[in-house]
Design a protein around this motif. Structure first.
Motif, PDB file in Angstrom:
ATOM      1  N   SER A 197      13.002  59.863  95.632  1.00 40.77           N
ATOM      2  CA  SER A 197      14.409  60.232  95.606  1.00 40.77           C
ATOM      3  C   SER A 197      15.131  59.636  96.811  1.00 40.77           C
ATOM      4  CB  SER A 197      14.512  61.753  95.628  1.00 40.77           C
ATOM      5  OG  SER A 197      15.736  62.169  95.131  1.00 40.77           O
ATOM      6  N   PHE A 198      14.458  59.679  97.958  1.00 43.48           N
ATOM      7  CA  PHE A 198      15.052  59.122  99.168  1.00 43.48           C
ATOM      8  C   PHE A 198      15.245  57.607  99.029  1.00 43.48           C
ATOM      9  CE2 PHE A 198      14.300  56.697 102.992  1.00 43.48           C
ATOM     10  CZ  PHE A 198      15.369  57.107 103.764  1.00 43.48           C
ATOM     11  N   ALA A 199      14.192  56.931  98.567  1.00 43.19           N
ATOM     12  CA  ALA A 199      14.262  55.474  98.453  1.00 43.19           C
ATOM     13  C   ALA A 199      15.309  55.069  97.409  1.00 43.19           C
ATOM     14  CB  ALA A 199      12.895  54.919  98.094  1.00 43.19           C
ATOM     15  N   ASP A 200      15.379  55.852  96.324  1.00 41.84           N
ATOM     16  CA  ASP A 200      16.383  55.594  95.286  1.00 41.84           C
ATOM     17  C   ASP A 200      17.785  55.679  95.873  1.00 41.84           C
ATOM     18  OD1 ASP A 200      14.581  55.211  93.312  1.00 41.84           O
ATOM     19  OD2 ASP A 200      14.754  57.209  92.420  1.00 41.84           O
ATOM     20  N   ASN A 201      17.971  56.696  96.704  1.00 44.86           N
ATOM     21  CA  ASN A 201      19.263  56.919  97.323  1.00 44.86           C
ATOM     22  C   ASN A 201      19.739  55.652  98.044  1.00 44.86           C
ATOM     23  OD1 ASN A 201      21.484  58.158  98.305  1.00 44.86           O
ATOM     24  ND2 ASN A 201      20.406  59.532  99.702  1.00 44.86           N
TER      25      ASN A 201
ATOM     26  N   MET B   5      18.863  52.631  97.334  1.00 49.03           N
ATOM     27  CA  MET B   5      19.206  51.651  96.296  1.00 49.03           C
ATOM     28  C   MET B   5      20.593  51.925  95.717  1.00 49.03           C
ATOM     29  SD  MET B   5      16.389  49.732  95.587  1.00 49.03           S
ATOM     30  CE  MET B   5      16.516  49.337  93.868  1.00 49.03           C
ATOM     31  N   HIS B   6      20.892  53.230  95.512  1.00 39.91           N
ATOM     32  CA  HIS B   6      22.181  53.593  94.905  1.00 39.91           C
ATOM     33  C   HIS B   6      23.339  53.178  95.806  1.00 39.91           C
ATOM     34  CE1 HIS B   6      19.749  56.994  92.885  1.00 39.91           C
ATOM     35  NE2 HIS B   6      19.540  55.819  92.327  1.00 39.91           N
TER      36      HIS B   6
ATOM     37  N   SER C  92      23.855  49.577  95.429  1.00 40.30           N
ATOM     38  CA  SER C  92      24.491  49.278  94.149  1.00 40.30           C
ATOM     39  C   SER C  92      25.980  49.638  94.173  1.00 40.30           C
ATOM     40  CB  SER C  92      23.755  50.027  93.037  1.00 40.30           C
ATOM     41  OG  SER C  92      24.543  50.134  91.908  1.00 40.30           O
ATOM     42  N   ALA C  93      26.278  50.810  94.748  1.00 42.04           N
ATOM     43  CA  ALA C  93      27.675  51.239  94.823  1.00 42.04           C
ATOM     44  C   ALA C  93      28.482  50.266  95.682  1.00 42.04           C
ATOM     45  CB  ALA C  93      27.754  52.652  95.393  1.00 42.04           C
TER      46      ALA C  93
ATOM     47  N   ASN D 119      29.422  47.278  93.705  1.00 45.92           N
ATOM     48  CA  ASN D 119      30.505  47.573  92.760  1.00 45.92           C
ATOM     49  C   ASN D 119      31.860  47.619  93.447  1.00 45.92           C
ATOM     50  OD1 ASN D 119      28.870  47.737  90.549  1.00 45.92           O
ATOM     51  ND2 ASN D 119      28.515  49.943  90.772  1.00 45.92           N
TER      52      ASN D 119
END
Lengths: 388, 378
Positions: free
Chosen positions: B126-130, B132-133, B136-137, B140
């Motif tokens: 979850s931390f690593a995904d954060n 990445m998000h 990504s944001a 954008n």
């Protein structure tokens, strides 16, 4: 072999008391093996763990719906009535790990860039909590980036962007663990639990036998019978050993029947050997207690205190990993600790070389040492008593 | 007369070592064992920083952002991770020896290596995904308006806390306490041992003491009442010792409503005594048999009230909640628990009312059985 026969008859007469422990053992092991069977699923690909969550929202907006949808990736939603007592109960029984409530006006304020917060009721400091917190934090902080940097963004757009962002995840690689994980778990629990009924049954049985044989009148009568005292002692010891062996065998069969899935692994052989060594030690303990007690009530009290005490502190009921280190240190002066330790090591074994088995064999030797110590102490007490 | 019977009954009971052992010392010993074995149980779900590693490769060294973020969450008392920066081989070795729950490799995309699907691993992910998000944001946002870069960087830096922890009640939902509450309930019901003795000692066909008491020119019900008072007094005193031991020595939290906790203990003690008397009156066998019946029922009640495993109680709560209200051990456990956990008194009052109802039923039935009993021959 009159004395030997008498021993068996006395035990047979007391079968009801001894059966209680065997029944307790059966119930608990079947309960435990059914519980742990569910936990046995093991997979080779990574699956994120989900946390149980109760979700309540005082408003219905695209942002909150989007959030709820994404939250489902890390949470299983549980339906509970929105009443204080029901919520408190759900939290207490761990039906849910946290309760999230979206207050009214949350979305409007959030979209305006104001400071808003979700309300969360949870089990303080729990790991599952951290998991959910991280998710909420990342969802709304990412959303905030858009709100602050894209003026006039609508909720629908925002949710769409977030959906795309959240689909970007790290690649996860799962390396095979060499250790077999939970497959021996249920067998391990039953075998650890085995120590409790075994101790209780053997102490109760032997205690009763010794009470009868130590009865003054009976002793005097036996002493004047045309049987040598050595023969009486030997037959008595034989009777005790047969009783120990039978109790061990009956419970072992029950235990193996409950865990038949794992019966054919080589680990089982060592588990059986461990329990046998432990049964010998139990016999020593009961011989010792039998020599110290002088009434039926005292035997019952001693059997309960000794078996519960030894079991509680050495990890028979609660896994050793969960017991405080100081308690375990004290427990290492008892044979049950070494028995449980040996069982735990055996359950994790995959290689059966001398090197791998060495710690197990050491534990066995310690248990045998305890057994011998109890036997010698009892003999010393007996000797002292006869001299009186 | 009252003082005579009361004082002698006290003496008799206090000299009966077996009863004193089971009603006082056994619960004390069991409480000590509970404390030894269960004291760490609550900590299993408590969060403690997760041991992770990150592979010290070229990309990691260049990725200042990732380094900073990782450093930030690996500092302080409320840190998320215990971080080690090591070589790839070392990380592999650490994972194999279970020294870490997983390790991060700074590639594109970031790679996470774990050896099982657990909660800790999910948190690392979850931390690593954060991370990445956020990347990504950023893409954008800057794609739409590249001039926002400065503004955006400062938005990333000031993270906002979107969670407000609300407490459900004053008390922590600590499951370990319930084990001690049910132990106290068990000890209260063990007052039944004294109840069994009390009835046996007025049934002339069961004990010699009773035979002697029966020929005394005193109203039998009066003697029974006086001696019962002695029994209950002793048991309440024993329970107070146990309660004091739990609260002051073992530091078991009973909440703040102390007066009601004491009242519940007294009612529990009376319930135990009347339960024992009831069993003793309805079973017309030897004292050993009565004790065996009492013990099995008490143990079964405690098992169903969750003394051995809280899961049992939960299963009953979900499938047959009515069973909880006919189990005296559970009524007592719940009464103690409601005082600790809930803000309202509804649950407490329900439990205590039903328990008092039980006492009335037990006493009435006992009275109806033992009254006017005559022994033509013993």
């Amino acid at each position: 072999m009159q004395v030997f026969k008498l021993c068996l008859m006395i035990i047979y007469k007391n079968k009801a008391t001894l059966l209680i422990y065997i029944v307790i053992f059966m119930v608990v092991s079947s309960f435990m093996s059914s519980v742990s069977a569910k936990e046995m699923e093991d997979s080779t690909s990574f699956k994120p763990v989900k946390t149980e969550v109760a979700f309540f929202s005082d408003e219905d907006t695209p942002l909150i719906n989007g959030f709820r949808e994404e939250l489902a990736d890390v949470a299983n939603f549980v339906d509970i009535p929105d009443e204080t007592v029901a919520l408190q109960d759900a939290l207490y029984y761990r039906e849910v790990s946290c309760i999230i409530r979206v207050p009214e006006g949350f979305t409007k304020k959030f979209m305006n860039g104001e400071n808003v917060q979700l309300e969360k009721i949870s089990i303080p400091n729990s790991t599952k909590n951290v998991h959910i917190d991280l998710f909420i934090d990342k969802y709304f902080n990412t959303a905030r980036l858009y709100v602050q940097n894209m003026e006039g963004i609508t909720q629908q757009e925002l949710v769409r962007y977030l959906k795309k962002d959240l689909s970007e995840t790290v690649s996860t690689e799962m390396v095979e663990d060499e250790k077999k994980t939970s497959d021996m778990a249920s067998a391990k629990y039953s075998l650890n639990f085995f120590a409790y009924p075994l101790l209780s049954v053997i102490i109760m049985g032997m205690g009763t036998l010794m009470l009868i044989f130590n009865d003054r009148d009976l002793k005097m009568r036996n002493n004047c019978s045309p049987v040598s005292s050595t023969s009486i002692s030997m037959q008595f010891v034989l009777g005790n050993l047969v009783f120990t062996f039978l109790s061990w065998l009956i419970m072992l069969i029950i235990c193996l029947a409950m865990n038949f899935r794992n019966i054919f692994s080589p680990n089982t052989v060592f588990h059986i050997a461990g329990s046998f060594v432990f049964a010998f030690c139990c016999s020593g303990i009961s011989f010792f207690i039998g020599n110290l007690t002088n009434s039926h009530e005292a035997v019952t009290a001693a059997a309960n205190v000794a078996s519960l005490g030894l079991s509680f502190i050495s990890g028979v009921f609660v896994p050793q990993e969960l017991i405080g280190s100081s308690v375990l240190k004290a427990a290492s002066f008892t044979p049950t600790y070494w028995y449980v330790r040996a069982n735990n090591t055996i359950a994790d074994l995959t290689v059966f070389s001398y090197e791998a088995l060495k710690p197990v064999l050491n534990d066995f030797l310690i248990i045998i040492g305890f057994g011998l110590a109890f036997f010698s102490a009892s003999l010393a007490i007996r000797k002292a008593k006869t001299n009186d | 007369m009252f003082i005579h019977v009361f004082a002698y009954r006290m003496k008799i009971l206090l000299h009966h070592r077996e009863t004193i052992f089971w009603t006082m010392f056994f619960p004390l010993i069991l409480a000590t064992f509970f404390n030894m074995a269960l004291s760490n149980l609550g900590s299993t779900e408590k969060f403690s920083p997760i041991d992770i590693a990150v592979v010290d490769n070229e990309q990691y060294r260049q990725n200042a952002n990732l380094r900073l973020t990782l450093a930030e969450v690996s500092e302080g008392d409320d840190r998320l991770f215990n971080l080690s920066v090591v070589s790839a081989e070392e990380a592999d070795k650490m994972l194999k020896n279970n020294k870490i729950d997983g390790y991060i490799v700074a590639e594109r995309p970031i790679k996470l290596v774990v050896n099982k699907s657990g909660l800790n691993q999910s948190i690392i992910k979850s931390f690593a995904d954060n991370y990445m998000h956020t990347v990504s944001a950023t893409e954008n946002i800057l794609a739409r308006d590249p001039s926002k870069i400065q503004n955006h960087i400062s938005s990333i830096e000031d993270r906002v806390n979107y969670i407000r922890d609300v407490s459900s009640s004053g008390a922590e939902p600590n499951t370990v306490l319930a084990y001690f509450y049910s132990l106290l309930a068990m000890a209260c019901l063990y007052g039944g041992f004294i109840g069994v003795r009390e009835i046996s000692d007025i049934q002339a066909d069961i004990s010699p003491v009773a035979a002697r008491v029966n020929i005394a020119p005193v109203h039998k019900l009066k003697t029974f009442l006086y001696s019962s008072m002695a029994s209950v007094t002793i048991h309440i005193a024993e329970m107070m010792i146990l309660l004091a031991y739990l609260i002051f020595v073992l530091k078991v939290d009973f909440g703040t409503k102390t007066a009601l906790v004491l009242l519940t203990t007294v009612i529990g003690s009376i319930a135990g005594f009347s339960f024992g008397s009831f069993i003793s009156a309805v079973t017309k066998k030897s004292e050993g048999f009565k004790v065996a019946v009492l013990l099995s029922i008490t143990m079964a009640c405690c098992f169903l009230a969750g003394m051995m495993s809280q899961d049992v109680k939960y299963i009953i709560l979900k499938n047959a909640p009515a069973l909880l209200y006919v189990n005296p051990a559970n009524l007592l456990t719940d009464a103690f628990f409601s005082l600790y956990y809930y803000d309202t008194y509804t649950k407490f009052l329900t439990n205590i009312t039903i328990l008092t109802g039980f006492i009335v039923v037990f006493c009435t039935v006992t009275y109806l059985i033992i009254r006017r009993r005559k022994y033509a021959s013993i």
